[in-house]
Design an enzyme around this catalytic site. Sequence first.
Site, mmCIF file in Angstrom:
data_model
loop_
_atom_site.group_PDB
_atom_site.id
_atom_site.type_symbol
_atom_site.label_atom_id
_atom_site.label_comp_id
_atom_site.label_asym_id
_atom_site.label_seq_id
_atom_site.Cartn_x
_atom_site.Cartn_y
_atom_site.Cartn_z
ATOM 1 N N GLY A 658 30.646 83.805 25.702
ATOM 2 C CA GLY A 658 30.497 84.625 24.576
ATOM 3 C C GLY A 658 31.231 83.987 23.272
ATOM 4 N N GLY A 659 31.501 84.995 22.333
ATOM 5 C CA GLY A 659 32.149 84.454 21.179
ATOM 6 C C GLY A 659 33.553 83.746 21.355
ATOM 7 N N TYR A 660 34.018 84.334 22.483
ATOM 8 C CA TYR A 660 35.552 83.962 22.797
ATOM 9 C C TYR A 660 35.565 82.610 23.252
ATOM 10 C CZ TYR A 660 40.076 84.124 25.305
ATOM 11 O OH TYR A 660 41.227 83.740 25.594
ATOM 12 N N GLY A 661 34.445 82.328 24.402
ATOM 13 C CA GLY A 661 34.429 80.858 24.696
ATOM 14 C C GLY A 661 33.735 81.270 26.227
ATOM 15 N N LYS A 662 33.898 80.183 27.203
ATOM 16 C CA LYS A 662 33.126 80.307 28.487
ATOM 17 C C LYS A 662 33.901 80.731 29.447
ATOM 18 C CE LYS A 662 30.142 76.429 27.396
ATOM 19 N NZ LYS A 662 29.401 75.303 27.768
ATOM 20 N N LYS A 677 38.683 82.804 31.974
ATOM 21 C CA LYS A 677 38.039 82.776 30.530
ATOM 22 C C LYS A 677 38.844 81.957 29.614
ATOM 23 C CE LYS A 677 38.528 86.750 27.892
ATOM 24 N NZ LYS A 677 38.134 88.077 27.463
ATOM 25 N N ASP A 773 37.097 99.342 22.191
ATOM 26 C CA ASP A 773 35.924 99.038 22.679
ATOM 27 C C ASP A 773 35.280 99.188 23.889
ATOM 28 O OD1 ASP A 773 33.909 97.046 21.609
ATOM 29 O OD2 ASP A 773 34.684 95.316 22.413
#
Length: 971
Positions: A658-662, A677, A773
């Site tokens: 995702g936008g954060y990483g893998k 994560k 969220d």
Amino acid sequence: MASPSHCSCSSRLAHQRCLVFFLGFLTQMLVVTSDTNSQDAAALNALATLWKDTPSNWRSSDPCGDNWVGIECNNESRVTSISLSSLGLKGTLTGDIQYLTELQALDLSYNKGLTGGLPSSIGSLSKLVNLILVGCSFSGKIPYEIGSLSLLTFLSLNSNSFTGSIPSSIGNLSNLYWLDLADNKLSGTIPVSPGLDSLTHTKHFHFGMNQLSGIIPSKIFSSNMQLIHVLFDNNNLSGSIPPTLGLVKTLEVLRLDMNSLTGPVPSHLNNLTKVAELHLANNQLMGPLPNLTGMSALSFVDMSNNSFDESDVPSWFSTLPSLTSLCTSNLNHIRYLEYSRIGGQIPPAIFNYSPLQTVKLKGNRFNGSLDVSAIENSQLELIDLQDNNISSIVLGGGYSKKLILVGNPACDQHNDLAYCKIPQLSAPSYSTPQNCVPVACASDQNLSPNCTCAYPYTGTLYFRSPSYSDLQNTTYYHILERELKASFLNEVPVDSVSLNNSFVNSFDNLEMNLQVFPSGKTSFSEVDVSRLGFILSNQTFKPTSIFGPFYFIGQAYPAAHEIAMSKKSNHLPVIIGAAAGAAALALVLIGCAAFVITQRTKVKRTAERRQASGSWNFTKGSSSSSSIPQLKGARHFSFNDIKKCTNNFSEANEIGDGGYGKVYKGVLNNGQLVAVKRAQEGSTQGVLEFNTEVELLSRVHHKNLVSLVGFCFDQDEQILVYDYVPNGTLKESLSGKSGVRLDWKRRLRVVLGAARGLAYLHELASPPIVHRDIKPSNILLDENLNAKVSDFGLSKPLGDKKKGHVSTQVKGTMGYLDPEYYMTQQLTEKSDVYSFGVLLLELITAKKPIEHGRYVVREVRLTMDKSKDLYGLHELIDPALGLGNRLGGFEKFVELAMKCVEESGIDRPTMGEVVKEIENIMQLAGMNPNADSASNSMSYAGASRSPVRHPYSNESFDYSGTEPSSRLEPK
């Protein structure tokens, strides 16, 4: 040649920029003969060094002499224009732009990879006439210095992520013709004195789809203005409509809809005899229904969903057709009385007004008999009178098209009649037909209307105020196709254009996809693409008046770049030989610059991390000089530990991104399965979010919250380690991606678990915590389908419980975001309740909160009918639930969801109350709410499961950042 001393390298903040500029200057010096002015060449080479995916011929150092794509120069070899639409550029616009002192036009539209803010030095471009940055990803405040561009006539910054207020200095732009700041995140009030009231020559005020607040100042409008478009729709504006609007006699389009305007509609609007489109819907306007007979040019009027006084049909309404016909009006859409509390009998004469296409008057108090027996108007496609008090109907042999009387007494005993049923979905939206026998194309090409295979230039057209309402009428699309093609052919060889997927989106804009096909070849060149983008971004294309004002968002066109680079490679040996000497020196210089930049970046990142983690309790480990946080319940892992448990981050262990990483699956030494994560460089989740999640999950523990095993803060890494949750997310289950099938009872158990987790955060954590969220992708399902609330990067402690709220920047995910929090920036537990209510609606519909321009909250609210089975929501209910099965407690579930999404937080239940209500609903469904799990009823959609993509990634949105996201549809 000019010296690079224009750049002051003594300033530490400017050091990096000076290095890049100096590199560009030295590269320019290496060329023995150069046509381009040395200062301009240095500036453009500096930009070329910083940008990625520049055009294929941006490899030399002589922009004018080598005809760089998108660059135009004058006879003195000074750069006068930069036009680079839709070329996939990535990078930032730095202060180096200030050295292009002869620049008159700058168009970088439709390059989503362009980020960061606008440099204040852009105000130095004293000769700039056009500044067009449509559909990029620029952010931050619009610099005050933009008001120094005294020659500016065209300013388009729409569809970016600009924040802050509209700079009052824009009032200095006395030559401005076009001003478009729409579709950003601008806030604050409308500036006047100084401000917009000074722009007497401007014809376009486009400010819709922002977060502007306060009143519309009366001073903003005057009789000496030349405005034709005033678009303030979809903001947070309040107060009354200023009567001074009636002074702007040139006005043609007025959109003030989707705000919080109050008071009566001023009678002065009758002076606006040129206004064709009037949008005042979805406000809080009061007083009597306004008499609009003086507005003789009206073709579209919408004043629905306001709070006008109850009244019978006004006398002027019955004479509207004859009066407006006498005044040569083009009115084709009457909708301004929807939900307006007007009663009486509808005059039959109105239906025979020849331009009329649709009449939508539902949700009023119209009564008596409806007479449609003498309708001769062949253009009238729809009469929608739902939810009125009409007792009978006279059909005769007249009207035979779409008539809807559902919810009227006339249908009480005649539910089988066509006009007493909700009509079937309309026909598919328009798609340009093919004028020949279709042929097979390569998988990466498209078939044109003339049946040639090619790579089309594509994007989306948005018409902000079309004056027609019949979206099935192909005549309008044919007109638009012809006009587009004719406009393109003036600059680019075009075979054909194609339009498809037209619909009215949540902002009341007509949206459709556009494809433009090349003539005589399979691909446009980079120059072609730049010209096509400019025609649309610069408003060179002028559609016929029925479409009204528009904007376009183009997509990157990689085909041109790839083909150009392929041709370029044929000359590679010659280029290598000629540039060998220059390359050697350039490599040395680049190496030096890279070293300095890298060192500065490391220092900056280290400082940022130390600042963000300042609230942690640090102690020095005995075996290391570095400090690590000591947090209760969370284990600190070294980077080597993480590499070992994930098999060095092998692809085989990758389970999500995702936008954060893998995200990787891992196994600890004790055999425990974990999800790891790992943040990537440039991640959309910052250090503060990392810090927040570690701290919160280290002190809150509940069976319905995801468990944090530990974290890694080693070797400049940000890594979170969670308990492995094997059944993916609720979102994946609802979409069918995970293979887990959730029937009605399983869904109830999942939302009960999620509700209990949230209630714990709100009512038992000290201080209370707001998640911020809540959405299906942040609800994980374990092996027994127990819900686990996850992703606490945006969570916020409320502090003093007596205060009940905190003031904070708006963060969350559009579609789930509480409108009250969005408007006030006051965060309370009720903001989570609203998001949870949207989740409940998604649970029964399996639809995204905003899908195809429709907002699920609004769709359910407008569709539900408590007098019917399942509240009349049959068409919205997820087919996977099986309407033939008994959905015990369904109606109570819908009522709970709608209570959660009430506009005011004070009217919503607490999460504790939500838990109790779900428990009651489960009992109605024959379930024990205290059963441990759903393991006994778990099943899969097929014999074999598809791999579950794990959801430990951040898809949320920060309104103070730059990440684009879908916008919240106002209620």
